[in-house]
Design an enzyme around this catalytic site. Structure first.
Site, PDB file in Angstrom:
ATOM      1  N   ASP A   1      15.849  -6.615  -0.886  1.00 15.99           N
ATOM      2  CA  ASP A   1      15.717  -7.196  -1.944  1.00 15.99           C
ATOM      3  C   ASP A   1      15.075  -6.105  -3.120  1.00 15.99           C
ATOM      4  OD1 ASP A   1      12.673  -7.594  -2.789  1.00 15.99           O
ATOM      5  OD2 ASP A   1      14.011  -8.148  -0.735  1.00 15.99           O
TER       6      ASP A   1
ATOM      7  N   ASP B   1      13.030  -6.923  -4.943  1.00 12.66           N
ATOM      8  CA  ASP B   1      11.863  -7.694  -5.796  1.00 12.66           C
ATOM      9  C   ASP B   1      11.931  -8.560  -7.075  1.00 12.66           C
ATOM     10  OD1 ASP B   1       9.174  -7.606  -4.425  1.00 12.66           O
ATOM     11  OD2 ASP B   1       8.222  -6.722  -6.517  1.00 12.66           O
TER      12      ASP B   1
END
Length: 289
Positions: free
Chosen positions: A226, A228
């Site tokens: 991802d 974050d």
């Protein structure tokens, strides 16, 4: 725990024993042939789970699930010292690990792999040394150098393996390890980017430090899941999103391990391991008699 060189000489090459610490999504014992389980105890308590002993293409390996095989141990409660001690006691010369991470850089996309080479420590609750002054611990105080936390030679093998397999892999990166188990605030995420961190996780520290104290070659495959929460117009990190991306990443990391480990087993490691051992010996201040 003797800091001996753990490669056994044969007429052809030195046979190494590889410890594998599997993070979230990569702790499947099926990668090993001829598996046996071994439950052990250490001066620091019990490791996260049983040690799974077996082979990958005739190279002796020991697999350990960092969070337990049922993912019951949160990052701050992992007994990192027991895990590293247990692998050392099994005469592992190398420790190869996987870790899920968030990307702090546009160019490190979810699904990419990063062979990290530096860390920033933002943990607060963890035991970061095997030399803690307790009766059952190693004697003295260890001021281990950390300019190069990860084994350069082992990292090179992982990088070259990823290239041969055609995987999207970044050859270096700085990981910031946070305490967890919560994810970062947006302000924290942006601050870590300004510090020069490339990815973020919850487990590299103190694992890499303890492996260095134990005189073992340590390298990590970080798996970006991802962005974050720093990236505008991008869905913030969530457990559901992490687990979905991890499924694909785990296959990539497994393919690297299955290809790299036989190569590591065929290489000469005496000088590398001797240097690691000497570094530890020169870093320990023993108590006065």
């Amino acid at each position: 725990m003797p800091l001996n060189v753990n490669c056994k000489k044969t007429n052809v090459y030195f046979l190494c024993k590889i410890g594998i610490i599997g993070g979230t999504g990569l702790d499947d014992p099926d990668i090993l042939e001829g598996r046996t389980e071994k439950y052990v105890d250490t001066p620091y308590g019990k490791p996260s789970d049983a040690l799974i002993l077996g082979k990958i293409k005739n190279v002796d390996c020991v697999l350990l699930a960092r969070h337990g095989r049922h993912h019951t141990v949160m990052p701050s409660n992992v007994n990192y010292r027991a895990n590293i001690w247990a692998l050392k006691e099994e005469n592992c010369s190398h420790v190869l690990v996987t870790t899920a991470c968030g990307s702090l850089r546009e160019e490190i996309q979810p699904g990419d792999l990063v062979i990290i080479d530096q860390f920033i420590d933002r943990t607060t609750k963890r035991h970061c040394t095997l030399y803690d002054g307790q009766h059952s611990s190693l004697p003295g105080v260890c001021h281990i150098p950390m300019a190069e936390p990860f084994c350069t030679k082992t990292r090179e093998v992982l990088i070259e393996t990823a290239k041969k397999l055609g995987l999207q892999c970044h050859s270096k990166g700085t990981v910031v390890t946070i305490e967890g188990p919560r994810f970062s605030s947006r302000a924290e995420s942006c601050m870590f980017r300004s510090w020069g961190a490339d990815v973020i996780n919850m487990t590299t520290v103190p694992e890499v430090i303890l492996a260095k104290e134990a005189g073992m070659s340590y390298a990590s495959i970080a798996m970006a899941t991802d962005y974050d929460c720093w990236k505008e117009h991008e869905e913030a990190v969530s457990v559901d999103k992490v687990l979905k991306t991890l499924k694909g990443n785990a296959n990539k990391a497994t393919s690297i391990l299955l290809t790299a480990i036989p190569q590591i087993g065929s290489m000469e490691w005496t000088n590398t391991l001797h240097t690691l051992k000497t570094t530890v010996q020169c870093s320990v201040i023993l108590p006065k008699q």
